[in-house]
Write a protein that holds these residues in place. Structure first.
Motif, PDB file in Angstrom:
ATOM      1  N   PHE A  13       0.850  -0.531   0.471  1.00 26.96           N
ATOM      2  CA  PHE A  13      -0.038   0.103  -0.170  1.00 26.96           C
ATOM      3  C   PHE A  13       0.762   1.106   0.421  1.00 26.96           C
ATOM      4  N   GLY A  14       2.216   1.052  -0.272  1.00 26.38           N
ATOM      5  CA  GLY A  14       3.233   2.253   0.556  1.00 26.38           C
ATOM      6  C   GLY A  14       2.575   3.556  -0.848  1.00 26.38           C
ATOM      7  N   GLY A  15       2.937   2.777  -2.458  1.00 26.18           N
ATOM      8  CA  GLY A  15       2.881   3.960  -3.064  1.00 26.18           C
ATOM      9  C   GLY A  15       1.434   4.720  -3.135  1.00 26.18           C
ATOM     10  N   PRO A  16       0.505   3.666  -3.167  1.00 27.25           N
ATOM     11  CA  PRO A  16      -0.897   4.409  -3.998  1.00 27.25           C
ATOM     12  C   PRO A  16      -1.782   4.980  -2.262  1.00 27.25           C
ATOM     13  N   LEU A  17      -1.485   4.948  -1.596  1.00 30.41           N
ATOM     14  CA  LEU A  17      -2.021   5.709  -0.269  1.00 30.41           C
ATOM     15  C   LEU A  17      -1.406   7.157  -0.098  1.00 30.41           C
ATOM     16  N   ASP A  18       0.092   7.955  -0.705  1.00 30.10           N
ATOM     17  CA  ASP A  18       1.082   8.330  -0.903  1.00 30.10           C
ATOM     18  C   ASP A  18       0.463   9.748  -2.274  1.00 30.10           C
ATOM     19  N   HIS A  19      -0.520   9.238  -3.029  1.00 31.03           N
ATOM     20  CA  HIS A  19      -1.099   9.731  -3.941  1.00 31.03           C
ATOM     21  C   HIS A  19      -1.942  11.169  -3.882  1.00 31.03           C
ATOM     22  N   GLY A  20      -2.283  11.771  -4.909  1.00 29.56           N
ATOM     23  CA  GLY A  20      -3.698  12.694  -5.320  1.00 29.56           C
ATOM     24  C   GLY A  20      -4.203  12.747  -3.986  1.00 29.56           C
ATOM     25  N   ILE A  21      -5.626  11.949  -4.503  1.00 29.76           N
ATOM     26  CA  ILE A  21      -6.579  13.123  -3.402  1.00 29.76           C
ATOM     27  C   ILE A  21      -6.557  11.739  -2.021  1.00 29.76           C
ATOM     28  N   ILE A  22      -5.830  10.176  -2.212  1.00 34.47           N
ATOM     29  CA  ILE A  22      -5.734  10.184  -0.781  1.00 34.47           C
ATOM     30  C   ILE A  22      -4.753  10.794   0.209  1.00 34.47           C
ATOM     31  N   ARG A  23      -3.829  10.957  -0.455  1.00 30.66           N
ATOM     32  CA  ARG A  23      -2.823  11.725   0.254  1.00 30.66           C
ATOM     33  C   ARG A  23      -2.946  13.071   0.535  1.00 30.66           C
ATOM     34  N   ARG A  24      -4.362  13.491  -0.085  1.00 35.39           N
ATOM     35  CA  ARG A  24      -4.084  14.930   1.032  1.00 35.39           C
ATOM     36  C   ARG A  24      -5.743  14.610   1.625  1.00 35.39           C
ATOM     37  N   ALA A  25      -6.450  13.542   1.189  1.00 37.66           N
ATOM     38  CA  ALA A  25      -7.597  13.370   2.092  1.00 37.66           C
ATOM     39  C   ALA A  25      -6.149  12.707   3.546  1.00 37.66           C
ATOM     40  N   ARG A  26      -5.100  12.109   3.247  1.00 37.67           N
ATOM     41  CA  ARG A  26      -5.050  11.783   4.628  1.00 37.67           C
ATOM     42  C   ARG A  26      -3.878  12.898   5.919  1.00 37.67           C
ATOM     43  N   GLU A  27      -3.499  13.119   4.688  1.00 39.46           N
ATOM     44  CA  GLU A  27      -2.798  14.751   5.358  1.00 39.46           C
ATOM     45  C   GLU A  27      -3.859  16.075   5.940  1.00 39.46           C
ATOM     46  N   GLY A  28      -4.844  15.939   5.998  1.00 42.19           N
ATOM     47  CA  GLY A  28      -5.535  17.294   6.065  1.00 42.19           C
ATOM     48  C   GLY A  28      -6.612  16.345   7.007  1.00 42.19           C
ATOM     49  N   GLY A  29      -6.543  15.064   7.375  1.00 45.60           N
ATOM     50  CA  GLY A  29      -6.975  13.989   8.313  1.00 45.60           C
ATOM     51  C   GLY A  29      -8.271  13.593   8.293  1.00 45.60           C
ATOM     52  N   LEU A  30      -8.809  13.723   6.577  1.00 45.95           N
ATOM     53  CA  LEU A  30     -10.197  13.708   6.700  1.00 45.95           C
ATOM     54  C   LEU A  30     -10.636  11.893   6.476  1.00 45.95           C
ATOM     55  N   ILE A  31      -9.438  11.791   6.676  1.00 44.18           N
ATOM     56  CA  ILE A  31      -8.960   9.806   6.106  1.00 44.18           C
ATOM     57  C   ILE A  31      -7.839  10.093   7.156  1.00 44.18           C
ATOM     58  N   HIS A  32      -8.323   8.671   7.773  1.00 45.34           N
ATOM     59  CA  HIS A  32      -7.045   8.186   8.269  1.00 45.34           C
ATOM     60  C   HIS A  32      -6.961   6.330   8.488  1.00 45.34           C
ATOM     61  N   VAL A  33      -6.245   5.742   7.836  1.00 44.02           N
ATOM     62  CA  VAL A  33      -5.632   4.457   7.316  1.00 44.02           C
ATOM     63  C   VAL A  33      -4.409   4.480   8.519  1.00 44.02           C
ATOM     64  N   HIS A  34      -5.267   3.153   8.400  1.00 47.79           N
ATOM     65  CA  HIS A  34      -4.343   1.953   9.061  1.00 47.79           C
ATOM     66  C   HIS A  34      -4.095   0.677   8.633  1.00 47.79           C
ATOM     67  N   VAL A  35      -2.335   0.177   8.269  1.00 47.58           N
ATOM     68  CA  VAL A  35      -2.743  -0.795   7.345  1.00 47.58           C
ATOM     69  C   VAL A  35      -2.310  -1.725   8.291  1.00 47.58           C
TER      70      VAL A  35
END
Ligand code: SAH
Length: 260
Positions: A13-35
């Motif tokens: 999941f390294g790459g996919p979580l670190d790009h675009g909308i998903i990345r921004r949503a994570r950085e902005g605290g909109l989503i939290h992703v735990h692997v």
């Protein structure tokens, strides 16, 4: 919204979580992703997550114990057993990625985007012990009529579709309301297709695919952008887009227009 991805390949999941909308949503605290590495919930020296199928046959099957224990640990409570199954939290979904699941679509994405927490179980090998589908997962989800080698790509796909529906995830809010698979009543006016929206089943309205988009250059290799888009006539542009969306839906996905 919190996502928990349960997998035997956490690095996937390294790459996919670190790009675009998903990345921004994570950085902005909109989503939290735990692997979650499934192997943390094994107890033997070899960290075994799979075993041979009862009844014989090909391949290996993911064992129930690590999956039940991983989900219970993440939820912070037990799910029960054959004598008593504990009630589910309505704000939480446990999704099993499965080629034999119900087909995922935009409507499902919209419904799931209302939840607080989603756990996604990624299968591998020949699949997952059926008790996971029956007693642990709240839903079994397929992303299409084909078989992949693991549930990691399906889980990412589901997470992506849900995340972009969360308010604030996509820059322009209107863009998630006016895209393919959104019931767009205003676009269906004057097209001869009657809306079948009803209060009991709002999912039955016909859907249009997106209209074609063009950007600069206005001419590329001799192929010109349709004149009307450059005209500045907004009413004409809207009419053209509606027409093209309908044509494209008819051509590529006639089934969407036939839905009762
Ligand atoms: N034997 C199974 C396929 C197993 S594929 C069958 O015939 O149905 C291994 C894993 O990949 C599955 O457990 C599931 O998690 C994932 N997977 C494969 N295809 C999928 C699909 N179309 N949608 C969602 N998950 C899928």
């Amino acid at each position: 919204m919190r996502f928990d991805l349960i997998t035997i390949f956490p690095e996937f999941f390294g790459g996919p979580l670190d790009h675009g909308i998903i990345r921004r949503a994570r950085e902005g605290g909109l989503i939290h992703v735990h692997v979650q590495d499934l192997r943390e919930f094994t107890k033997d020296r070899h960290r075994t997550v799979d075993d041979r199928p009862f009844g014989g046959g090909e391949g290996m099957v993911l064992k129930p114990e690590p999956l039940f224990e991983a989900v219970e640990s993440l939820l912070g409570h037990g799910v029960g057993d054959a004598s008593k199954q504990n009630p589910q939290d309505p704000g939480t979904a446990v999704l099993l990625m499965s080629a034999a699941g119900k087909l995922f679509d935009q409507e499902t994405a919209r419904r799931l985007s209302q939840l607080q927490r989603i756990l996604l179980i990624c299968g591998r090998y020949e699949g997952v012990d059926e008790r996971v589908a029956e007693h642990l997962a709240t839903e079994e989800i397929s992303i299409g009529n084909f078989v992949l080698s693991g549930g990691e790509l399906p889980a990412l796909l589901v997470m992506d579709a849900i995340t972009r529906l969360l308010p604030g995830a996509v820059g322009n809010e209107a863009s998630t309301q006016n895209e393919s698979f959104s019931p767009r009543q205003e676009m269906l006016l004057n097209t001869g297709i009657r809306s079948k929206v009803s209060h009991e089943s709002p999912v039955t309205s016909p859907m249009l695919l997106d209209f074609p988009h063009y950007t600069r250059p206005a001419e590329y290799r001799g192929w010109k952008v349709p004149e009307v888009l450059i005209s500045g006539n907004h009413a004409e542009v809207a009419k053209w887009r509606q027409q093209k969306a309908l044509e494209k839906t008819r051509r590529n996905r006639g089934d969407l227009l036939l839905r009762e």
